[in-house]
Write a protein that holds these residues in place. Structure first.
Motif, PDB file in Angstrom:
ATOM      1  N   UNK A 202       0.846  -1.201   0.000  1.00 31.97           N
ATOM      2  CA  UNK A 202       0.000   0.000   0.000  1.00 31.97           C
ATOM      3  C   UNK A 202       0.878   1.245   0.000  1.00 31.97           C
ATOM      4  N   UNK A 203       0.382   2.319  -0.634  1.00 34.35           N
ATOM      5  CA  UNK A 203       1.130   3.567  -0.582  1.00 34.35           C
ATOM      6  C   UNK A 203       0.757   4.323   0.696  1.00 34.35           C
ATOM      7  N   UNK A 204       1.376   5.513   0.876  1.00 34.62           N
ATOM      8  CA  UNK A 204       1.209   6.247   2.123  1.00 34.62           C
ATOM      9  C   UNK A 204      -0.268   6.541   2.421  1.00 34.62           C
ATOM     10  N   UNK A 206      -2.937   5.125   1.110  1.00 35.36           N
ATOM     11  CA  UNK A 206      -3.720   3.898   1.340  1.00 35.36           C
ATOM     12  C   UNK A 206      -3.504   3.368   2.750  1.00 35.36           C
ATOM     13  N   UNK A 207      -2.238   3.438   3.207  1.00 37.64           N
ATOM     14  CA  UNK A 207      -1.960   2.957   4.564  1.00 37.64           C
ATOM     15  C   UNK A 207      -2.696   3.802   5.603  1.00 37.64           C
ATOM     16  N   UNK A 208      -2.641   5.113   5.364  1.00 36.12           N
ATOM     17  CA  UNK A 208      -3.354   5.975   6.306  1.00 36.12           C
ATOM     18  C   UNK A 208      -4.849   5.624   6.336  1.00 36.12           C
ATOM     19  N   UNK A 209      -5.428   5.356   5.195  1.00 37.39           N
ATOM     20  CA  UNK A 209      -6.862   5.042   5.169  1.00 37.39           C
ATOM     21  C   UNK A 209      -7.143   3.752   5.945  1.00 37.39           C
ATOM     22  N   UNK A 210      -6.254   2.783   5.807  1.00 37.06           N
ATOM     23  CA  UNK A 210      -6.433   1.526   6.553  1.00 37.06           C
ATOM     24  C   UNK A 210      -6.334   1.797   8.057  1.00 37.06           C
ATOM     25  N   UNK A 211      -5.313   2.552   8.438  1.00 39.27           N
ATOM     26  CA  UNK A 211      -5.141   2.865   9.852  1.00 39.27           C
ATOM     27  C   UNK A 211      -6.337   3.658  10.371  1.00 39.27           C
ATOM     28  N   UNK A 212      -6.749   4.659   9.575  1.00 32.45           N
ATOM     29  CA  UNK A 212      -7.881   5.490  10.006  1.00 32.45           C
ATOM     30  C   UNK A 212      -9.134   4.660  10.265  1.00 32.45           C
ATOM     31  N   UNK A 213      -9.295   3.606   9.492  1.00 29.40           N
ATOM     32  CA  UNK A 213     -10.494   2.773   9.640  1.00 29.40           C
ATOM     33  C   UNK A 213     -10.465   1.953  10.925  1.00 29.40           C
ATOM     34  N   UNK A 214      -9.301   1.933  11.606  1.00 27.46           N
ATOM     35  CA  UNK A 214      -9.208   1.213  12.875  1.00 27.46           C
ATOM     36  C   UNK A 214      -9.488   2.102  14.088  1.00 27.46           C
ATOM     37  N   UNK A 520      -5.177  17.350   5.691  1.00 17.85           N
ATOM     38  CA  UNK A 520      -3.989  17.728   4.935  1.00 17.85           C
ATOM     39  C   UNK A 520      -4.283  17.741   3.428  1.00 17.85           C
ATOM     40  N   UNK A 521      -3.236  17.908   2.660  1.00 20.20           N
ATOM     41  CA  UNK A 521      -3.419  18.042   1.221  1.00 20.20           C
ATOM     42  C   UNK A 521      -4.048  16.809   0.600  1.00 20.20           C
ATOM     43  N   UNK A 522      -3.857  15.659   1.234  1.00 17.98           N
ATOM     44  CA  UNK A 522      -4.466  14.421   0.737  1.00 17.98           C
ATOM     45  C   UNK A 522      -5.848  14.184   1.338  1.00 17.98           C
ATOM     46  N   UNK A 523      -6.343  15.196   2.058  1.00 17.35           N
ATOM     47  CA  UNK A 523      -7.654  15.090   2.690  1.00 17.35           C
ATOM     48  C   UNK A 523      -7.671  14.074   3.826  1.00 17.35           C
ATOM     49  N   UNK A 524      -6.495  13.810   4.360  1.00 12.41           N
ATOM     50  CA  UNK A 524      -6.438  12.875   5.487  1.00 12.41           C
ATOM     51  C   UNK A 524      -6.568  13.665   6.783  1.00 12.41           C
TER      52      UNK A 524
END
Length: 946
Positions: A202-204, A206-214, A520-524
């Motif tokens: 996973x890219x950065x 994608x990883x953040x999205x996975x983590x965020x879902x936890x 942030x800029x990636x909407x994370x």
RNA sequence: GCGGGAGUGGUGUAACGGCAGCCACGCCAGACUUAGGAUCUGGUGCCUUCGGGCGUGGGGGUUCGAGUCCCCCCUCCCGCACCA
């Protein structure tokens, strides 16, 4: 009238003077064991602690009535009693001040909600002061104080930076999850990675999205309760059963939106099981259990034309009786399972009149999303639905079952899909009847069974295949057997589901805590660092969210903060140089501030930490192994049975898991005070007339001479039956009001109000006053050199015993009755010029001090004590005065009382019987009869059985 | 519908399985008062032929003894409500 009678005027004068003195001397300042508020701790270091707390008020600005202070007075009496009885007592008060009413008022007037809210707080604070309650004023705060909501935001960041580890059954820092994912020792939880790729690939983002879902606080695009009339979304708890907003009664629509959620469901099991360790009423625990709603059963997968359909059932034993499947209209598989065309022989009832399954499904889904729950009810809950044009396979017998969508299956519960067993489920039977579906019985109904769905117990029938037979088994064995078979063949597994849903945490309001989140800029989403808290609420021109027509289901939320454009965009350096970020524009729900306020009372000015761990251990920590810890007595209204109490327990458990508190639960003992109702009266036109002006004559109720009809209901403006504390204080003084309010019944019991009955309490206080003060001269009239006689010693000690019992059990009515008995004894035994012995008079004053503190302070002071009675020792009963030398023993013949005899208190059974037989009357009754048995209970009675 | 709680004098209530109704309101009578919606004293479950009898929503049961424990029913209050 004697010059020194305890009248309302004198009472008021005394009360105001003592309230000033308490404030000036800091009488109710509670020392902490350490820190800023620890001055004077030496005095209480050897005392046990007691944390007594009220559900803090929402300063609405609407007038108080006599029902509101009931709980506050109950905790005040308890806290004063515990202080006198040798505890270090913490009894604070604060204000729950974010929320809709202030905002709505601000919208109407253009005035900042803070202005009206602070004015309302000042008004309530003044009323509380006038009630004489013993709050430690140094610990007061409001949830709108930036110094408070800074920490509310900080807790949010802790929830954001945490995830729930199901293996350890607790929350852990998110960094530990990332470390385990990076190390490959853990895979993302199911449903958190929709890319299907391994973590390492996973890219950065994608990883953040996975983590965020936890995370425990997470963003989720899901159907939410959108209320156009209020312009905001609501939590499930804020929506009534008929699909309207609890506040305002506007229609609510289900609509998919991206919102902040709190993962309270992760704690469902702990929230449920830990109820057993709490000292709460059974009814309250039951409400929470029902809300959490655990059911055990099985997930079963049915093969279909596409992905298997997974259903949840609590009755896997009835699997052989499944004759069709139903998905919720919003179920994700609906699209892929819908067939292209109807078969030629399709039952017209199954099509919804549409030409193709696709059209039928689309039409039904549209109808279901638009229809509020209210509309559904109006239609009498007739079962509706359409067939998808496809079938699924029953794993246990290969039967092809038609698959429907129907709105009687709910999206959010279980898997959002069911296997329908019309033979044993009422709802399925109704649907089967409406759609002409077969019914297969798998439980043998009794011989006299009338038909329909049979939901009772019985032996299994019609339930076998080549490998397994349930026939003849009972329910429990059948469930175990079929579940085992399903697991062995990979068709399903045993599981537990909960009704509890995750907590929708976003509100499109102005008057709430801003989220400490930027994108942030990636909407994370990124948590604002602790050093930048609080995120202050910006000033805006317009406090209202954009609202829409009540029934405009297609509208979308526009929060007020989104219009504060110079605020929403911000440049921050979060570690990788200054970057531009976008602020979250939703605010937190009203419940956030009340989730943790018990912790902040320990030191509301602490700007270093949420709460000093040492203070938390002292005031809230567990007292023994297995103890949950928590507030020792929490009193408030039953209306918070699920919302506030469940949310607060959830946050507290997270803080416990993350190591910030040592207590597992926030509120060890909880009592719901009763509410106060009153009579109301209607005239012959059915209009309410002012209840205060109605008179009773010969059993008739008259208003201005005309008969009126009496009703009974909650005190309120509409019934014109409001009585305010101010009126009561004006007429009697606050001590009389306190004593009357406490005398009407146990704290947890609802009761009717009757203003004129308060004179009984006033008379009691007047008699107590007269025990100490000569009404004519004003002189103290106690006797310093006289010992009390035995009767008086007995009366005093019995009163002490009874008052202690009443105080401990929150049955202040019992305590007051015992005080009254003692007072009545003293006024009779020491009538005329005979003064009451000092020790007895002082004992009486101490007994009444928690209930009528101003009167007690005044008398205590006049009796020559310079220091406050609030810190005097509550009397202990001397055991020897609680037992008489001789006791009156009841003599029964065949269980009926026929005589009383006096015997020494320590007389044994034989002596009792002898004394009873010696009684003339008893001798006469026993003469010539055969005594079959004698029951003699020392100290109680003798019963001759003939 | 499901689940829970509660039914005691005219009213609010009280009673470790052991004298049902403590204490208070109201009511009645009396005292003190020019007066009383103040204060104080006494009485007050129902019936009674004045011996007593009957009484804790109704009916059964356990017990020497039940307001209290058990079962059934009735009424009221609260919670949940298509939760599979």
């Amino acid at each position: 009238m004697p010059a020194h009678r305890y009248t309302a005027a004198l009472a008021q004068q005394i009360e105001l003077a003592w309230q000033d003195r308490w404030e000036a001397e800091g009488t109710f300042h509670t020392p902490n064991p350490t820190g800023r508020l620890s001055a004077g701790f030496e005095r209480v270091a050897d005392r046990p602690k007691a944390f007594v707390m009220d559900m803090f008020p929402y300063p609405s600005g609407a007038g108080l009535h006599v029902g509101h202070p009931l709980g506050y007075l109950g905790t005040d009496v308890t806290s004063r009693f515990l202080r006198m009885d040798g505890h270090n007592v913490l009894h604070p008060m604060g204000y729950d001040a974010f929320g809709l009413p202030a905002e709505q008022y601000a919208v109407q007037t253009g005035q900042h909600p803070r202005v009206t809210t602070e004015a309302n707080i000042a008004a309530i604070a003044a009323q509380l002061r006038r009630l004489g309650v013993d709050h430690d004023q140094r610990r007061t705060f409001a949830t709108i104080d930036p110094g408070y909501y800074r920490w509310t935001q900080w807790i949010f960041t802790r929830l954001f930076e945490a995830w729930f580890d199901p293996e350890q059954d607790r929350a852990r820092p998110i960094a530990e999850l990332v470390a385990e994912l990076d190390a490959g020792t853990r895979s993302p939880a199911p449903g958190t990675d929709d890319s299907g790729l391994p973590w390492a690939e996973l890219d950065r983002v994608q990883r953040r999205r996975v983590v965020d879902a936890h995370r425990l606080a997470y963003l989720n695009q899901a159907p939410v309760n959108w209320c156009p009339g209020l312009g905001t979304v609501l939590s499930n708890e804020e929506v009534t059963a008929d699909g309207r907003s609890e506040r305002g009664n506007f229609p609510v629509f289900r609509r998919p939106l991206t919102q902040w959620m709190m993962r309270i469901t992760a704690y469902a099991e702990r929230l449920l099981t830990d109820l057993d360790r709490l000292d709460w009423s059974e009814s309250l625990k039951l409400m929470q259990r029902n809300w959490i709603g655990r059911s055990t059963g099985a997930r079963i997968r049915f093969a279909s034309s596409g992905e298997p359909v997974e259903v949840f059932t609590t009755r896997p034993d009835t699997l052989f009786g499944a004759t069709y499947l139903v998905l919720a209209p919003e179920h994700p598989l609906v699209g892929s399972l819908t067939a292209a065309a109807w078969p030629a022989d399709v039952d017209p009832r199954w099509t919804g009149g549409a030409a193709t399954p696709g059209e039928a499904v689309a039409a039904y889904q549209r109808q279901a999303s638009r229809r509020s729950e209210l509309d559904r009810q109006a239609e009498g809950r007739e079962k509706t639905g359409v067939w998808l044009g496809t079938t699924a396979v029953n794993p246990v017998n290969g039967a092809r079952l038609p698959v429907f969508i129907a709105d009687y299956v709910l999206t959010g519960y279980g898997t959002g899909a069911i296997m329908a067993v019309p033979g044993e489920d009422t709802r399925d039977f109704e649907f089967a009847e409406a759609f002409g579906l077969p019914v297969v019985r798998t439980v043998q109904p009794p011989a006299d069974f009338a038909g329909g769905a049979y939901t009772g117990p019985g032996s299994m029938i019609n339930s076998s295949n080549e490998e397994i037979s349930l026939d003849g088994l009972g329910k429990a064995e059948a469930i175990a057997a079929v579940t085992g078979w399903l697991v062995a063949h990979g068709h399903g597994e045993a599981t537990t589901t909960y009704k509890l849903r995750d907590w929708l945490f976003s509100r499109q309001r102005y008057w709430g805590e801003p989220f400490p989140i930027v994108y942030d800029a990636d909407d994370l989403p990124v948590a604002v660092p602790e050093s930048m808290l609080p995120v202050l609420l910006p000033e805006v021109d317009d406090y209202s969210p954009t609202t829409f027509a009540d029934d405009d289901a297609t509208s979308a939320p526009e929060p007020p903060l989104s219009r504060a454009t110079e605020w929403t965009t911000v440049t921050l350096d979060l570690g990788d140089g200054p970057q531009q970020y976008r602020r979250e524009t939703n605010t937190m729900p009203n419940w956030a501030g009340s989730c943790w306020y018990h912790l902040r009372y320990l030191d509301p000015a602490d700007d270093e930490q949420l709460v000093d761990p040492e203070l938390e251990r002292y005031w809230l920590g567990p007292r023994s192994a297995g103890d949950t810890g928590g507030v020792d007595l929490y009193v408030g209204g039953v209306e918070h049975a699920v919302l506030h109490l469940l949310y607060a327990r959830f946050w507290h458990k997270v803080l416990f898991d993350l190591g910030y508190v040592s207590s597992e639960e926030p509120f060890r003992r909880l009592v719901n005070q009763g509410y106060i109702s009153a009579f109301a009266y209607t005239d012959d036109r059915g209009f309410h007339v002012p209840a205060a002006d109605v008179v009773e004559r010969d059993g008739q109720y008259l208003y201005e001479g005309r008969p009126v009809t009496r009703e009974y209901g909650k005190m309120g403006k509409s019934l014109k039956n409001v009585v305010t504390p101010d009126e009561m204080i004006e007429a009697y003084g606050v001590d009389t009001f306190r004593v009357y309010e406490m005398s009407t019944g146990p704290l947890d019991q609802s009761r009717p109000w009757e203003t004129k009955a308060a004179v009984g309490s006033q008379r009691l206080l007047q008699r107590i006053w007269r025990v100490v003060v000569d009404e004519v001269t004003g002189a103290v009239r106690v006797a310093d050199d006289v010992q009390p006689d035995d009767d008086t010693s007995r009366a005093l000690n019995r009163a002490v015993d009874g008052v202690r019992e009443g105080m401990g059990s929150l049955r202040f009515n019992v305590a007051i009755a015992r005080i009254t008995e003692l007072t009545n004894h003293l006024t009779q035994a020491y009538a005329g010029e005979r003064p009451v012995p000092r020790a007895v008079a002082e004992g009486l004053v101490l007994l009444v001090a928690p209930l009528a503190p101003h009167l007690a302070e005044e008398l205590w002071s006049r009796l020559g004590h310079p220091e406050s009675v609030a810190w005097a020792s509550f009397p202990h009963a001397e055991q020897r005065w609680l037992v008489d030398d001789t006791v009156q023993i009841v003599v029964q013949v065949n269980g009926k009382v026929r005589a009383q005899v006096a015997v020494p208190a320590d007389a044994d059974a034989a002596a009792l019987e002898a004394a009873a037989r010696a009684d003339e009357r008893i001798a006469g009754l026993l003469d010539g009869a055969t005594v079959r048995r004698v029951v003699a209970v020392p100290g109680r009675l003798v019963n001759f059985v003939l």
